[in-house]
Scaffold this active site. Structure first.
Site, PDB file in Angstrom:
ATOM      1  N   HIS A   1      -0.938  16.636 -25.229  1.00 54.56           N
ATOM      2  CA  HIS A   1      -1.022  15.229 -24.846  1.00 54.56           C
ATOM      3  C   HIS A   1      -2.296  14.526 -25.306  1.00 54.56           C
ATOM      4  CE1 HIS A   1       2.544  16.180 -22.619  1.00 54.56           C
ATOM      5  NE2 HIS A   1       2.627  14.974 -22.087  1.00 54.56           N
TER       6      HIS A   1
ATOM      7  N   GLU B   1      -4.034  17.317  -9.964  1.00 55.36           N
ATOM      8  CA  GLU B   1      -4.625  17.690 -11.258  1.00 55.36           C
ATOM      9  C   GLU B   1      -6.131  17.941 -11.191  1.00 55.36           C
ATOM     10  OE1 GLU B   1      -2.741  15.923 -14.836  1.00 55.36           O
ATOM     11  OE2 GLU B   1      -4.792  15.735 -15.574  1.00 55.36           O
TER      12      GLU B   1
ATOM     13  N   LYS C   1       7.449  23.374 -13.357  1.00 56.41           N
ATOM     14  CA  LYS C   1       6.569  22.250 -13.016  1.00 56.41           C
ATOM     15  C   LYS C   1       6.369  22.149 -11.510  1.00 56.41           C
ATOM     16  CE  LYS C   1       5.438  17.491 -13.844  1.00 56.41           C
ATOM     17  NZ  LYS C   1       5.638  16.255 -14.580  1.00 56.41           N
TER      18      LYS C   1
ATOM     19  N   HIS D   1      -1.189  11.365 -26.993  1.00 62.32           N
ATOM     20  CA  HIS D   1      -1.492  10.003 -26.507  1.00 62.32           C
ATOM     21  C   HIS D   1      -2.237   9.208 -27.587  1.00 62.32           C
ATOM     22  CE1 HIS D   1      -1.172  10.883 -21.878  1.00 62.32           C
ATOM     23  NE2 HIS D   1      -0.012  10.898 -22.497  1.00 62.32           N
TER      24      HIS D   1
ATOM     25  N   GLU E   1       8.904  18.095 -24.450  1.00 59.57           N
ATOM     26  CA  GLU E   1       8.333  18.543 -23.172  1.00 59.57           C
ATOM     27  C   GLU E   1       8.911  19.909 -22.784  1.00 59.57           C
ATOM     28  OE1 GLU E   1       5.843  17.146 -21.630  1.00 59.57           O
ATOM     29  OE2 GLU E   1       5.821  15.021 -22.156  1.00 59.57           O
TER      30      GLU E   1
ATOM     31  N   ARG F   1       0.820  -1.236   0.000  1.00 62.28           N
ATOM     32  CA  ARG F   1       0.000   0.000   0.000  1.00 62.28           C
ATOM     33  C   ARG F   1       0.843   1.270   0.000  1.00 62.28           C
ATOM     34  NH1 ARG F   1      -3.337  -2.874   3.879  1.00 62.28           N
ATOM     35  NH2 ARG F   1      -4.929  -3.968   2.697  1.00 62.28           N
TER      36      ARG F   1
ATOM     37  N   LYS G   1       3.429  11.695 -10.696  1.00 61.12           N
ATOM     38  CA  LYS G   1       2.476  10.888 -11.477  1.00 61.12           C
ATOM     39  C   LYS G   1       3.131   9.556 -11.782  1.00 61.12           C
ATOM     40  CE  LYS G   1      -0.540  13.963 -14.082  1.00 61.12           C
ATOM     41  NZ  LYS G   1      -0.872  14.450 -15.440  1.00 61.12           N
TER      42      LYS G   1
ATOM     43  N   HIS H   1       6.885   8.871 -26.942  1.00 57.78           N
ATOM     44  CA  HIS H   1       6.010   9.842 -26.287  1.00 57.78           C
ATOM     45  C   HIS H   1       6.296  11.290 -26.730  1.00 57.78           C
ATOM     46  CE1 HIS H   1       3.495  11.595 -23.191  1.00 57.78           C
ATOM     47  NE2 HIS H   1       4.528  12.288 -22.729  1.00 57.78           N
TER      48      HIS H   1
ATOM     49  N   ARG I   1      -2.941  21.954 -13.036  1.00 59.24           N
ATOM     50  CA  ARG I   1      -1.994  20.946 -13.542  1.00 59.24           C
ATOM     51  C   ARG I   1      -2.412  20.375 -14.892  1.00 59.24           C
ATOM     52  NH1 ARG I   1       1.218  16.184 -10.182  1.00 59.24           N
ATOM     53  NH2 ARG I   1       2.391  15.443 -12.000  1.00 59.24           N
TER      54      ARG I   1
ATOM     55  N   ASN J   1      -0.813  19.035 -19.679  1.00 62.10           N
ATOM     56  CA  ASN J   1      -1.204  18.066 -20.710  1.00 62.10           C
ATOM     57  C   ASN J   1      -1.217  18.692 -22.105  1.00 62.10           C
ATOM     58  OD1 ASN J   1      -1.558  16.075 -18.770  1.00 62.10           O
ATOM     59  ND2 ASN J   1      -3.668  16.685 -18.383  1.00 62.10           N
TER      60      ASN J   1
END
Ligand code: GLY
Length: 355
Positions: A244, A233, A223, A248, A187, A123, A145, A260, A237, A241
């Site tokens: 993206h 997010e 960032k 994606h 990026e 956990r 993330k 990517h 945030r 993206n």
């Protein structure tokens, strides 16, 4: 030797990003400042392991850590449930406990997957990021993330878990093939479009080749601020993206053969053209963004149809019910979120595919 920069990320937990030359050689001593002596499981892929694994394990052992390591086959297509399960089994076989730590040594795939394993194992145990690619240095190693891909789409299973430290040895950039360096440039250009017209101009003028350390620090500082204000997010945030949604979709359409950063570059160029064509921008941005991406070795167009991209994008986690939030450049250095009905995505993408 160039100077070492440190940037504090004020999240819970708060952690330091250290950027500079020669840092992997003494990563053990550096981590000793933030970790108790414990067992560290170093996770690396088959490209990075032969280059840096021995150095990292030796440094950790010399600092007094007990070390084990796991290597998985390189590539986004291995960022999946099978590899993830194998990493979890490895952590259990190695008897890692809650006081132990995972070290993600590598690029975005390794950081995302090892981080997610750390978030799930028992956990949640600590992990640290040791980014070796430009992409992980400027973006994915910071902000907590973590994720793996599912067959339905990219990063669909994951968790937010901040690392205990990020140590970015800029010497690793020297071993990067040009295409992988360009991947990270996408990026960085994204950060310029989001945050700062002067930084964007520096990238147009070749800042990444002239002073990559300064570019990494600039991206991490921006960032860190966004993540501190919106760790999970809920709002701001989402700006990160930029590029993206279509990016994606391109990755997914290609079966993850297109890397990517290359996909994000195309996604950014497409969205900039759409935004301009649809009158969403305050000034012309598309040609300048495309030129900066091309200057940094990146693509700005795709052979996939608007229909294929829209279908793939609608499986993305950025969709919320019948709406999807796009990140729209208003001008260089400022973007905003725009929520549109999913039915409008196809014409938006179509408007951006015409180069
Ligand atoms: N790569 C985008 C984010 O970390 O939010």
């Amino acid at each position: 030797m160039s100077s070492i920069q440190t940037i504090q990320v004020h999240t819970l937990p708060s952690y330091e990003v250290t950027i500079g030359s020669g840092l992997l050689a003494d990563c053990g001593q550096r981590l000793r400042r933030v970790l108790p002596l414990c067992r560290v499981a170093v996770i690396a892929d088959s490209t990075v392991a032969p280059l840096y694994l021995e150095q990292v394990c030796s440094s950790l052992q010399a600092a007094g850590f007990s070390v084990c390591s796991y290597c998985f086959p390189a590539g986004e297509r291995h960022k999946n449930m099978t590899t993830f399960a194998a990493i979890l089994e490895f952590l259990a076989q190695q008897h890692l406990t809650r006081s132990d730590c995972v070290a993600a040594l590598g690029g975005g795939v390794t950081g995302d997957m090892a981080g997610f394993a750390a978030a799930c194992y028992l956990r949640g145990i600590r992990y640290v990021q040791l980014p070796t690619t430009l992409l992980s240095a400027v973006d994915s190693s910071v902000g907590g993330k973590t994720a793996i891909d599912l067959s339905a789409g990219k990063n669909l299973a994951g968790a937010f878990l901040q690392p205990a430290a990020v140590i970015c040895d800029t010497d690793c950039l020297r071993s990067l093939p040009a295409a992988m360096f360009a991947d990270g440039a996408a990026e960085a250009v994204k950060t310029g479009v989001l945050s700062d017209a002067q930084f964007f101009s520096d990238l147009e003028d070749g800042a990444l080749t002239k002073a990559p350390e300064a570019v990494i620090a600039r991206c991490v500082r921006y960032k860190a601020g966004v993540v501190e204000r919106d760790e999970t997010e809920q709002g701001e945030r989402k700006l990160l993206n930029l590029g993206h949604t279509v990016g994606h979709a391109i990755e997914r359409c290609s079966g993850y053969a297109i890397p990517h950063g290359h996909a994000v570059a195309t996604g950014l160029a497409v969205l900039a053209r759409s935004a301009e064509a649809l009158g969403w921008t305050e000034e012309p941005v598309a040609a300048r963004i495309a030129a900066c991406l091309a200057e940094n070795g990146l693509p700005t167009g795709t052979a996939y149809s608007a229909e294929a991209l829209a279908d793939a994008a609608l499986a993305d986690k950025k969709r919320m019910g019948d709406t999807i939030t796009l990140v729209v450049p208003k001008r260089i250095g400022r973007c905003e979120l725009k929520k549109i009905p999913v039915t409008e995505l196809l014409p938006v993408i179509r408007a951006g595919l015409e180069e």
